[in-house]
Motif scaffolding. Structure first.
Motif, PDB file in Angstrom:
ATOM      1  N   GLN A  41      -3.915  13.845   6.672  1.00  0.00           N
ATOM      2  CA  GLN A  41      -4.279  13.510   5.293  1.00  0.00           C
ATOM      3  C   GLN A  41      -4.959  14.697   4.609  1.00  0.00           C
ATOM      4  OE1 GLN A  41      -6.627   9.936   5.248  1.00  0.00           O
ATOM      5  NE2 GLN A  41      -7.297  10.424   3.186  1.00  0.00           N
ATOM      6  N   ALA A 123     -10.982   7.240   8.525  1.00  0.00           N
ATOM      7  CA  ALA A 123     -10.487   6.200   9.430  1.00  0.00           C
ATOM      8  C   ALA A 123     -11.368   6.045  10.665  1.00  0.00           C
ATOM      9  CB  ALA A 123      -9.068   6.550   9.852  1.00  0.00           C
TER      10      ALA A 123
ATOM     11  N   PRO B  30       4.753  -3.287  -5.897  1.00  0.00           N
ATOM     12  CA  PRO B  30       4.686  -3.688  -4.477  1.00  0.00           C
ATOM     13  C   PRO B  30       3.266  -3.808  -3.919  1.00  0.00           C
ATOM     14  CG  PRO B  30       6.131  -1.780  -4.788  1.00  0.00           C
ATOM     15  CD  PRO B  30       5.392  -1.989  -6.057  1.00  0.00           C
ATOM     16  N   HIS B  31       2.256  -3.369  -4.652  1.00  0.00           N
ATOM     17  CA  HIS B  31       0.876  -3.457  -4.162  1.00  0.00           C
ATOM     18  C   HIS B  31       0.722  -2.827  -2.793  1.00  0.00           C
ATOM     19  CE1 HIS B  31      -0.684  -5.710  -7.451  1.00  0.00           C
ATOM     20  NE2 HIS B  31       0.219  -6.655  -7.314  1.00  0.00           N
ATOM     21  N   ILE B  32       1.235  -1.630  -2.638  1.00  0.00           N
ATOM     22  CA  ILE B  32       1.052  -0.943  -1.361  1.00  0.00           C
ATOM     23  C   ILE B  32      -0.438  -0.651  -1.205  1.00  0.00           C
ATOM     24  CG2 ILE B  32       1.501   1.211  -0.123  1.00  0.00           C
ATOM     25  CD1 ILE B  32       4.307   1.159  -1.220  1.00  0.00           C
ATOM     26  N   ASP B  33      -0.981  -1.102  -0.100  1.00  0.00           N
ATOM     27  CA  ASP B  33      -2.407  -0.898   0.129  1.00  0.00           C
ATOM     28  C   ASP B  33      -2.619   0.537   0.611  1.00  0.00           C
ATOM     29  OD1 ASP B  33      -5.050  -0.978   0.786  1.00  0.00           O
ATOM     30  OD2 ASP B  33      -4.945  -2.961   1.729  1.00  0.00           O
ATOM     31  N   ARG B  36      -5.397   1.275   3.107  1.00  0.00           N
ATOM     32  CA  ARG B  36      -5.074   0.850   4.477  1.00  0.00           C
ATOM     33  C   ARG B  36      -4.103   1.844   5.119  1.00  0.00           C
ATOM     34  NH1 ARG B  36      -7.242  -2.101   8.177  1.00  0.00           N
ATOM     35  NH2 ARG B  36      -7.852  -3.632   6.630  1.00  0.00           N
ATOM     36  N   GLN B  37      -3.140   2.312   4.312  1.00  0.00           N
ATOM     37  CA  GLN B  37      -2.174   3.282   4.837  1.00  0.00           C
ATOM     38  C   GLN B  37      -2.878   4.573   5.227  1.00  0.00           C
ATOM     39  OE1 GLN B  37       1.395   3.298   4.702  1.00  0.00           O
ATOM     40  NE2 GLN B  37       1.890   1.545   3.452  1.00  0.00           N
ATOM     41  N   LEU B  38      -3.864   4.952   4.421  1.00  0.00           N
ATOM     42  CA  LEU B  38      -4.570   6.200   4.688  1.00  0.00           C
ATOM     43  C   LEU B  38      -5.474   6.087   5.902  1.00  0.00           C
ATOM     44  CD1 LEU B  38      -5.587   7.309   1.090  1.00  0.00           C
ATOM     45  CD2 LEU B  38      -4.178   8.598   2.677  1.00  0.00           C
ATOM     46  N   LEU B  39      -6.146   4.956   6.025  1.00  0.00           N
ATOM     47  CA  LEU B  39      -7.165   4.832   7.064  1.00  0.00           C
ATOM     48  C   LEU B  39      -6.635   4.225   8.350  1.00  0.00           C
ATOM     49  CD1 LEU B  39     -10.203   3.728   4.894  1.00  0.00           C
ATOM     50  CD2 LEU B  39      -9.606   5.994   5.691  1.00  0.00           C
ATOM     51  N   GLY B  40      -5.419   3.714   8.309  1.00  0.00           N
ATOM     52  CA  GLY B  40      -4.856   3.139   9.532  1.00  0.00           C
ATOM     53  C   GLY B  40      -5.126   1.662   9.619  1.00  0.00           C
ATOM     54  N   TRP B  81      -2.146  11.784  -2.483  1.00  0.00           N
ATOM     55  CA  TRP B  81      -3.121  10.928  -1.796  1.00  0.00           C
ATOM     56  C   TRP B  81      -3.035  11.105  -0.283  1.00  0.00           C
ATOM     57  CZ3 TRP B  81      -1.514   6.000  -4.955  1.00  0.00           C
ATOM     58  CH2 TRP B  81      -2.095   6.087  -6.223  1.00  0.00           C
ATOM     59  N   PHE B  82      -1.853  11.454   0.182  1.00  0.00           N
ATOM     60  CA  PHE B  82      -1.651  11.436   1.629  1.00  0.00           C
ATOM     61  C   PHE B  82      -1.793  12.790   2.302  1.00  0.00           C
ATOM     62  CE2 PHE B  82      -0.085   7.427   0.302  1.00  0.00           C
ATOM     63  CZ  PHE B  82      -0.372   6.581   1.347  1.00  0.00           C
ATOM     64  N   THR B  83      -1.699  13.881   1.530  1.00  0.00           N
ATOM     65  CA  THR B  83      -1.851  15.189   2.173  1.00  0.00           C
ATOM     66  C   THR B  83      -2.830  16.090   1.435  1.00  0.00           C
ATOM     67  OG1 THR B  83       0.013  16.069   0.941  1.00  0.00           O
ATOM     68  CG2 THR B  83       0.506  15.208   3.127  1.00  0.00           C
ATOM     69  N   THR B 271       9.808  10.721   2.162  1.00  0.00           N
ATOM     70  CA  THR B 271       8.523  10.646   2.872  1.00  0.00           C
ATOM     71  C   THR B 271       7.418  10.060   1.993  1.00  0.00           C
ATOM     72  OG1 THR B 271       9.141  12.595   4.132  1.00  0.00           O
ATOM     73  CG2 THR B 271       6.815  12.023   4.116  1.00  0.00           C
ATOM     74  N   TYR B 272       7.322  10.551   0.754  1.00  0.00           N
ATOM     75  CA  TYR B 272       6.190  10.145  -0.079  1.00  0.00           C
ATOM     76  C   TYR B 272       6.415   8.793  -0.753  1.00  0.00           C
ATOM     77  CZ  TYR B 272       4.175  14.723   0.755  1.00  0.00           C
ATOM     78  OH  TYR B 272       3.629  15.819   1.366  1.00  0.00           O
ATOM     79  N   ARG B 275       5.429   5.943   1.522  1.00  0.00           N
ATOM     80  CA  ARG B 275       3.978   5.806   1.647  1.00  0.00           C
ATOM     81  C   ARG B 275       3.315   5.312   0.368  1.00  0.00           C
ATOM     82  NH1 ARG B 275       1.562   9.861   5.440  1.00  0.00           N
ATOM     83  NH2 ARG B 275       3.142  10.165   6.989  1.00  0.00           N
TER      84      ARG B 275
END
Lengths: 505, 313
Positions: A41, A123, B30-33, B36-40, B81-83, B271-272, B275
């Motif tokens: 991340q 996390a 879709p309300h992708i959380d 939660r995706q970031l933190l596992g 957000w992810f990288t 990929t993005y 996510r």
């Protein structure tokens, strides 16, 4: 016609060049190219997690080093000692370590890092929940005061929570996210790195510790194993982890490729709802036992993982103290017994069990296999086909399901397993417990795992017999190299630590 | 012509706005959380909520959109957000890869499909049948199959080309050529097949026109009739198809980039998007739309240049 002539020239050039493409793209002698399917991340220790750890290990050192076999050895902390009641951990730090800008690494840096990590919202922040206070004794001594014993603390200090960054960067907003600043064996090469695609690390000059064998380490991200496998076969990738059984088979037959096996993740249904809040039938242990007897683990392993793994009925892995080999085969495939148990529990006519289906985890084959096996004993398994994002929301926030199929990494540290699966938390979202668990946990918590072995095994046996979970099998993963690298699997991690690679031969 | 171009640009800006609103709305449904995706999956809910709040995801979707729009208009597309990478830099890093493929395939397609199409249309007979069969087979073969066979034969088995990866032309021109050749060949098969058919059909149509007969009767050499008069008149429809193929290549590039491990826009999009990285996806959508608008504009201008009658329309 000029254009076609140019094209022919271009194609001819490409053909000629192809012959020397090997020398063009071959890495220098002391370079290691690792392929991964994990995107970190960021490179801020606050965001360190799971399989992304190698990115961080390149640029940061941890307080404690975790060896491939799970033993702890000195790193930034040269010594450590727990108090008799296991609530204080005194660390002695190396005095000769400096950050890249020359700032000495001291006890104050440890305190600043750990306090930031705890509040950072990452996390793994929860792993320091039991740390009540961080007391600086002097520059080379720091004491962690724990609110309760936590036998996984050394594990955490060898993992994300133990990564030490230069506190000078803490005030610089988000600097650490893309410009890491630690004491680690490598430095990020900003000019060669393309975040999201490849990260290039060059050996840090004047590293305090033992030199790692590679001058440069490149970690490249791929979104599929096909490309990785092709890269390993052609030597463009030196090392990688292959999880899919089909890809494993494809890579194993290649003459250049060396492989090392590791059983790491287990796959199974985590039954959260043991109190029967969503599916009342699951409140009866006999029902959970029936589900365990109803599934044909051997066939599932043979067909879905092509035999690559070991069937199991327990969630503890072989490297833990809690592990008992005989529990792997505790639940035999016996549908008559399953029907008898359901009848005894008053559900002779069966019931409906609704589970979320995340296609990335639950393949068509797995979904159909579970449905068929459970239907044979009268349990109607309904898959709720939802996209991953919505599923996660409904599982964890709405608690709409009684369980879910998961691939879970098997930590070798008993208390990490207990913390993840037994204590109330994300995977025990209804906070379920029982008298046996309540009785065993305090003694387990207050002793190192080896000393608490009997209690850990009793706990494991209880979880299996009471049907807390519905594990299928441990999956065999394959560490592959192009023949130039020897890879040592890392205990407690699916991917090897950055220290676990060495030139072959 | 200038007013035509200006009108098209104005329409393009309006289209960009509408598509940005639609895309943001669709991405929000879709309300992708994300937290939660970031933190596992093992992260406690309060931490997940805090992460979502830190990213501003606890606000209504329309507020988030307006915030995004205000920044985007100023050229600030934010960070992933992810990288944590700067969105514009991330796209700038990957664009050359995909553009290499798209331009390469378009050039190869333009040259080969015109040669094949003209050859078949003029010569007819066995040559025509051969080109027709090639076109049908080339079009019918699944792209992923062609790509996999090509990579297995020419990279893994024969070792003539690298199996994965990309080298920028500024770093090494020969390296660049060796990394893009197989992907371009893979993508070109279907593309050539489609355009060659179009060229063949147009050439046959033009060859039947009265003026061609007149030119023949006046004793002009056949090559001059074909390459000066027939091709020019037959190119307009083929050019339109080529333009559409160019745009469509972005889709085809996804698979090829994945199989060849190329860090391009196509594989990035997949990929993005899975996510739910809205800053990256929105920028990708915007740049794709701008690309499509520009390509269509260029094709229209080219067709107008080739065929003055088309300018009236």
């Amino acid at each position: 016609m000029k254009r076609s002539a140019a094209l022919i020239a271009m194609l001819a050039a490409a053909t000629v060049l192809a012959g020397c493409s090997g020398t063009d793209s071959a890495p220098p002698a002391r370079a290691l190219n690792i392929a991964t399917m994990t995107l970190p991340q960021s490179l801020d220790p606050n965001d360190a997690n799971g399989s992304a750890l190698p990115f961080f290990q390149a640029v940061y050192d941890t307080l404690v080093k975790r060896e491939p076999d799970g033993r702890y050895s000195p790193m930034l902390a040269s010594e450590w000692k727990f108090s008799d009641d296991q609530t204080e951990l005194a660390l002695t730090l190396r005095a000769d370590v400096k950050f890249d800008d020359g700032t000495p690494f001291t006890a104050q840096a440890v305190k600043a890092n750990m306090e930031r990590f705890r509040k950072g919202g990452g996390a793994q922040a929860k792993t320091l929940d039991d740390v009540k206070a961080i007391e600086v004794v002097d520059d080379t001594h720091v004491t962690l005061k724990l609110s309760q014993p936590n036998s996984a603390m050394l594990y955490y200090l060898s993992d994300a929570a133990g990564l030490m960054a230069n506190p000078a960067d803490f005030a610089k907003g988000e600097a650490l996210k893309t410009r890491p600043n630690g004491t680690g064996p490598y430095e990020l090469d900003q000019s060669q790195t393309v975040i999201g695609t490849k990260w290039v690390f060059n050996r840090a000059k004047g590293y305090w510790g033992a030199k790692l064998p590679y001058d440069t380490i490149t970690i490249s991200y791929f979104d599929n194993e096909t490309a990785i496998v092709n890269g390993v076969k052609t030597g463009q990738v030196n090392a990688a982890l292959i999880q899919e059984a089909d890809q494993q088979i494809s890579v194993e037959g290649h003459p250049n490729v060396k492989t090392t096996k590791q059983d790491f993740d287990f796959q199974g249904i985590l039954l959260f709802d043991r109190a029967g809040a969503v599916t009342p039938e699951l409140g009866d242990p006999r029902v959970r036992q029936a589900l365990n007897h109803a599934i044909d683990r051997e066939t599932m392993l043979a067909k879905i993982r092509q035999g690559r793994g070991t069937v199991t009925s327990q969630v503890f892995g072989p490297a833990t103290s809690a592990y008992k080999p005989e529990l792997d085969t505790y639940y035999t495939f016996d549908q008559n017994k399953a029907r008898d148990l359901l009848k005894a529990a008053g559900h002779a006519d069966g019931f409906t069990l609704k589970l979320p289906r995340i296609p990335a985890i639950v393949s068509e084959a797995l979904a159909a296999s579970l449905q068929t096996d459970l239907a044979a004993v009268g349990v109607k398994l309904v898959w709720d086909d939802v996209d991953q994002g919505s599923a996660v929301q409904r599982i964890f926030r709405d608690r709409a399901f009684s369980g879910m199929v998961m691939n879970m990494g098997q930590s070798s540290t008993d208390w990490v397993v207990v913390g993840e699966l037994v204590l109330p938390g994300a995977f025990n979202m209804f906070g379920y417990t029982d008298d046996t668990v309540k009785r065993l946990l305090p003694t387990i918590q207050s002793k190192p795992a080896a000393a608490a072995k009997a209690d850990l095994q009793a706990l494991n046996e209880h979880l299996v017999k009471d049907g807390w979970f519905l594990p299928f099998y441990r999956m065999t993963y394959l560490h592959v190299s192009d023949g130039t690298v020897t890879i040592a699997p890392q205990d407690g991690m699916a991917v090897p630590s950055i220290y676990n690679y060495a030139p072959a031969g | 012509m200038l007013s035509f171009i200006l009108r098209r640009i104005a329409a393009g800006v309006a289209l960009l706005f509408v598509i940005s609103l639609l895309s943001y709305t669709l991405l929000s449904i879709p309300h992708i959380d994300v937290g939660r995706q970031l933190l596992g999956q093992g992260a406690p809910q309060d931490l997940v909520d805090a992460k979502n709040a830190a990213l501003g995801l606890d606000r209504p979707a329309m507020v988030q959109y307006l915030d995004w729009l205000a920044n985007a208009v100023r050229g600030d597309f934010g960070t992933s957000w992810f990288t944590s990478e700067n969105v514009l830099r991330a796209i700038a890093n990957r664009l050359p890869v995909t553009l290499s493929l798209m331009i390469g395939v378009t050039l190869v397609t333009a040259v080969l499909s015109f040669l094949l199409g003209v050859w078949a249309g003029v010569r007819r007979g066995a040559v025509d049948r051969f080109v027709q069969v090639f076109a049908v087979v080339g079009y019918a073969l699944p792209g992923f199959l062609v790509t996999l066979v090509i990579v297995l034969v020419f990279a893994v088995r024969l070792g003539w080309f690298p199996a994965i990866g990309y080298v920028g032309p500024s770093q090494s021109f020969t390296g660049w050529l060796s990394t893009v050749t197989l992907p371009i060949v893979s993508l070109s098969v279907g593309s050539i097949a489609g355009v060659a058919q179009q060229v063949r059909g147009s050439v046959i149509d033009v060859m039947r026109q009265d003026y061609v007969r007149t030119l023949r009767a006046r004793g002009l050499p056949p090559w001059r009739i074909v390459f000066v008069h027939v091709v020019r008149n037959a190119s307009a429809p083929a050019l339109a198809v080529l333009g559409m193929q160019f745009v469509g290549l972005l889709g085809g590039a996804v698979l090829v980039e994945q199989i060849f491990g190329l860090p391009g826009i196509g594989s990035m999009t997949v990929t993005y998007t899975t996510r739910g990285d809205i800053p990256i996806i929105m920028a990708l959508v915007m740049f794709s739309v701008i690309g499509v608008i520009l390509i269509n504009l260029v094709v229209d201008v080219l067709i107008g240049w080739l065929n003055p009658k088309a300018r009236i329309a």
